[in-house]
Motif scaffolding. Structure first.
Motif, PDB file in Angstrom:
ATOM      1  N   GLU A 101      12.558  -0.647  -5.791  1.00 31.04           N
ATOM      2  CA  GLU A 101      13.467   0.162  -5.344  1.00 31.04           C
ATOM      3  C   GLU A 101      12.835   1.671  -5.184  1.00 31.04           C
ATOM      4  OE1 GLU A 101      15.681   0.179  -9.483  1.00 31.04           O
ATOM      5  OE2 GLU A 101      16.689  -1.553  -8.748  1.00 31.04           O
ATOM      6  N   LEU A 102      11.691   1.818  -5.184  1.00 32.67           N
ATOM      7  CA  LEU A 102      10.799   3.082  -4.761  1.00 32.67           C
ATOM      8  C   LEU A 102      10.678   2.754  -3.208  1.00 32.67           C
ATOM      9  CD1 LEU A 102       8.286   3.781  -7.659  1.00 32.67           C
ATOM     10  CD2 LEU A 102      10.596   5.165  -6.954  1.00 32.67           C
ATOM     11  N   GLY A 103      10.955   1.597  -2.600  1.00 31.64           N
ATOM     12  CA  GLY A 103      10.609   1.441  -1.205  1.00 31.64           C
ATOM     13  C   GLY A 103       9.623   0.986  -0.828  1.00 31.64           C
ATOM     14  N   ILE A 104       8.902   0.014  -1.892  1.00 29.95           N
ATOM     15  CA  ILE A 104       7.576  -0.592  -2.004  1.00 29.95           C
ATOM     16  C   ILE A 104       7.639  -2.127  -1.934  1.00 29.95           C
ATOM     17  CG2 ILE A 104       5.302  -0.794  -2.825  1.00 29.95           C
ATOM     18  CD1 ILE A 104       5.795   1.745  -4.383  1.00 29.95           C
ATOM     19  N   GLU A 105       7.113  -2.633  -0.832  1.00 31.07           N
ATOM     20  CA  GLU A 105       7.109  -4.147  -0.525  1.00 31.07           C
ATOM     21  C   GLU A 105       5.876  -4.636  -1.540  1.00 31.07           C
ATOM     22  OE1 GLU A 105       6.323  -5.312   3.392  1.00 31.07           O
ATOM     23  OE2 GLU A 105       8.018  -4.458   4.137  1.00 31.07           O
ATOM     24  N   VAL A 106       6.388  -5.712  -2.332  1.00 30.80           N
ATOM     25  CA  VAL A 106       5.695  -6.288  -3.472  1.00 30.80           C
ATOM     26  C   VAL A 106       4.890  -7.782  -3.067  1.00 30.80           C
ATOM     27  CG1 VAL A 106       5.126  -6.765  -5.834  1.00 30.80           C
ATOM     28  CG2 VAL A 106       6.224  -4.831  -5.217  1.00 30.80           C
ATOM     29  N   ARG A 152      11.399   2.450   7.203  1.00 27.86           N
ATOM     30  CA  ARG A 152      10.650   3.515   6.842  1.00 27.86           C
ATOM     31  C   ARG A 152       9.605   3.835   7.909  1.00 27.86           C
ATOM     32  NH1 ARG A 152      12.499   1.083   2.321  1.00 27.86           N
ATOM     33  NH2 ARG A 152      13.468   2.457   0.815  1.00 27.86           N
ATOM     34  N   ASP A 153       9.228   5.058   8.020  1.00 22.58           N
ATOM     35  CA  ASP A 153       8.173   5.582   8.887  1.00 22.58           C
ATOM     36  C   ASP A 153       6.828   5.189   8.112  1.00 22.58           C
ATOM     37  OD1 ASP A 153      10.128   6.589  10.554  1.00 22.58           O
ATOM     38  OD2 ASP A 153       9.934   8.653   9.532  1.00 22.58           O
ATOM     39  N   ARG A 213       0.166   9.474   0.589  1.00 20.59           N
ATOM     40  CA  ARG A 213      -0.738  10.765   1.008  1.00 20.59           C
ATOM     41  C   ARG A 213      -1.850  10.195   1.695  1.00 20.59           C
ATOM     42  NH1 ARG A 213       0.292  13.155  -4.002  1.00 20.59           N
ATOM     43  NH2 ARG A 213      -1.836  12.573  -4.626  1.00 20.59           N
ATOM     44  N   GLN A 214      -2.398   9.032   1.127  1.00 20.86           N
ATOM     45  CA  GLN A 214      -3.633   8.374   1.682  1.00 20.86           C
ATOM     46  C   GLN A 214      -3.067   7.788   3.058  1.00 20.86           C
ATOM     47  OE1 GLN A 214      -6.711   6.437  -0.622  1.00 20.86           O
ATOM     48  NE2 GLN A 214      -6.234   4.516   0.581  1.00 20.86           N
ATOM     49  N   LYS A 215      -2.248   7.105   3.109  1.00 21.89           N
ATOM     50  CA  LYS A 215      -1.913   6.468   4.465  1.00 21.89           C
ATOM     51  C   LYS A 215      -1.528   7.420   5.523  1.00 21.89           C
ATOM     52  CE  LYS A 215       0.602   2.549   6.011  1.00 21.89           C
ATOM     53  NZ  LYS A 215       1.383   1.061   5.437  1.00 21.89           N
ATOM     54  N   ILE A 216      -0.757   8.665   4.902  1.00 19.91           N
ATOM     55  CA  ILE A 216      -0.654   9.609   6.030  1.00 19.91           C
ATOM     56  C   ILE A 216      -1.961  10.351   6.583  1.00 19.91           C
ATOM     57  CG2 ILE A 216       0.203  11.965   6.418  1.00 19.91           C
ATOM     58  CD1 ILE A 216       2.528  11.429   4.349  1.00 19.91           C
ATOM     59  N   ASN A 217      -2.936  10.562   5.628  1.00 21.39           N
ATOM     60  CA  ASN A 217      -4.175  11.181   6.096  1.00 21.39           C
ATOM     61  C   ASN A 217      -4.875   9.902   7.122  1.00 21.39           C
ATOM     62  OD1 ASN A 217      -3.898  13.487   4.563  1.00 21.39           O
ATOM     63  ND2 ASN A 217      -4.789  12.469   2.896  1.00 21.39           N
ATOM     64  N   ALA A 218      -4.783   8.895   6.775  1.00 18.46           N
ATOM     65  CA  ALA A 218      -5.475   7.858   7.638  1.00 18.46           C
ATOM     66  C   ALA A 218      -4.685   7.771   9.031  1.00 18.46           C
ATOM     67  CB  ALA A 218      -5.334   6.341   6.825  1.00 18.46           C
ATOM     68  N   LEU A 219      -3.567   7.914   9.135  1.00 14.19           N
ATOM     69  CA  LEU A 219      -2.918   8.044  10.489  1.00 14.19           C
ATOM     70  C   LEU A 219      -3.315   9.302  11.343  1.00 14.19           C
ATOM     71  CD1 LEU A 219       0.641   6.744   9.374  1.00 14.19           C
ATOM     72  CD2 LEU A 219      -1.199   5.387  10.714  1.00 14.19           C
ATOM     73  N   LYS A 220      -3.668  10.149  10.791  1.00 11.64           N
ATOM     74  CA  LYS A 220      -4.062  11.622  11.558  1.00 11.64           C
ATOM     75  C   LYS A 220      -5.182  11.543  12.254  1.00 11.64           C
ATOM     76  CE  LYS A 220      -1.916  14.773   8.307  1.00 11.64           C
ATOM     77  NZ  LYS A 220      -2.338  15.823   7.053  1.00 11.64           N
TER      78      LYS A 220
END
Length: 358
Positions: free
Chosen positions: A233-238, A203-204, A351-358
């Motif tokens: 199943e939501l694609g999140i590592e736990v 995943r990106d 959303r938080q991770k995308i904003n942090a990468l900007k």
């Protein structure tokens, strides 16, 4: 003697191995289901917590299967768990069951004394056989916990939802019936490899969540609606922050974990608040500092130590700039509502991770 015990994650595998290793007949409690919970709720005090009710349901189902001896941990302290065994014993007597209840205090750094106390209930058992059975049970526990650790990372990358879970269940069952260390190691290694083979999705935006909270809900999937599976199943590592092996090792030996925890909780919590409250606060700080994307706290409704921890980790969330969600569970908890909350939390983290990468 036909012995039984409550379910709690891989505890069934461990105790079955240990008792059968000293030729004690084991009556496994049936897997925890809605029927188990309904039985427990029917005969429990209204404000007893979810683990109490499930445990009581375990005992009644096992006694109906022919068990005549129950083994349960006790203890003292702010958490009500230490009193479960005695109250459950009185309830079962009132219901007319004929059985023996063995209530043991946790080792708390005195493993040899604990094993001696336990062996006193089983006259005629040779101590070398008991030690051998105990060591093999611990080896199974560690293998089962390590296999689950791989699962909770790799299942987030599975090609087809559900396949990895089936692979994992097959190999956990194999671990349960392994006859020796060589067989155990082979099953474990093959299980890890099979799980890895199914983890092909990249995943990106890859999210990582740490799960903190009360240990029973952390270990028993039924009690938390299998939250780790839902997140995977939501694609999140736990990352689960407590396992049965952690609990046993840190209870059996006075390891420096609490010193480590005290470092993490400095400024947030100045004393142990009972249960796993200290662990919850410390692990929230620890994994926030490891740059995880979010923290989820799970605990039984009415659990006082976790309610105290909940208010503290809200401050940690603000100080460390990490989203935290707290989920409490009881017999009335609805799965659909919780799934919606998990999906909303995932959207927030992305959303938080995308904003942090900007």
């Amino acid at each position: 003697m036909k012995i039984t015990y409550p379910h709690m994650g891989s505890l069934n595998m461990i105790l079955k191995t240990m008792f059968e290793g000293i030729n004690i007949e084991v009556v496994e409690p049936p897997p925890v289901t809605n029927k188990t919970l309904s039985i427990g709720v029917k005969y429990s005090p209204e404000f007893a917590c979810l683990p109490y009710k499930i445990n009581l349901g375990n005992f009644i189902e096992a006694l109906e299967k022919g068990a005549d001896t129950i083994i349960m941990l006790g203890g003292v302290g702010p958490c009500r768990f230490g009193y479960y065994g005695q109250v459950q014993k009185e309830t079962l007597i009132d219901l007319g069951y004929d059985f023996k209840m063995i209530i043991l205090d946790p080792p708390h750094g005195r493993l040899i004394d604990f094993l001696k106390e336990l062996s006193g209930y089983f006259p005629g058992v040779y101590w070398k056989d008991a030690l051998k059975a105990f060591i093999f049970a611990v080896q199974k526990m560690i293998a089962a916990d390590n296999l689950e650790k791989h699962l909770l990372i790799l299942r987030a990358h599975e090609d087809k939802i559900g396949v990895t879970t089936k692979i994992y269940e097959k190999y956990v069952e194999g671990l349960k019936y392994a006859k020796n260390k060589k067989e155990l190691d082979y099953i474990y290694r093959e299980g890890v490899e099979k799980i890895k083979q199914n983890a092909n999705v990249k995943r990106d935006i890859q999210l990582k969540i740490a799960l903190v909270g009360e240990i029973y809900l952390m270990l028993e999937p039924f009690s938390n609606m299998d939250i780790c599976k839902s997140l995977n199943e939501l694609g999140i590592e736990v990352t689960k922050t407590d396992y049965l092996s952690d609990y046993l090792i840190n209870s059996a030996f006075k390891l420096p974990q609490k010193l480590e925890f005290k470092r993490y909780v400095h400024g947030y919590l100045e004393r142990d608040i009972g249960g796993h409250g200290l662990n919850t606060v410390a692990n929230t700080v620890k994994y926030a500092e490891k740059n995880y994307d979010g923290i989820i706290q799970i605990f039984p409704f009415t659990c006082t130590p976790e309610i105290v921890a909940e208010s503290i980790i809200a401050k940690i969330s603000n100080d460390k700039n990490i989203p935290v969600m707290s989920l409490s569970y009881d017999e009335k908890t609805g799965e659909a509502g919780y799934q919606t909350r998990l999906e909303a939390f995932k959207d927030l983290l992305e959303r938080q991770k995308i904003n942090a990468l900007k």
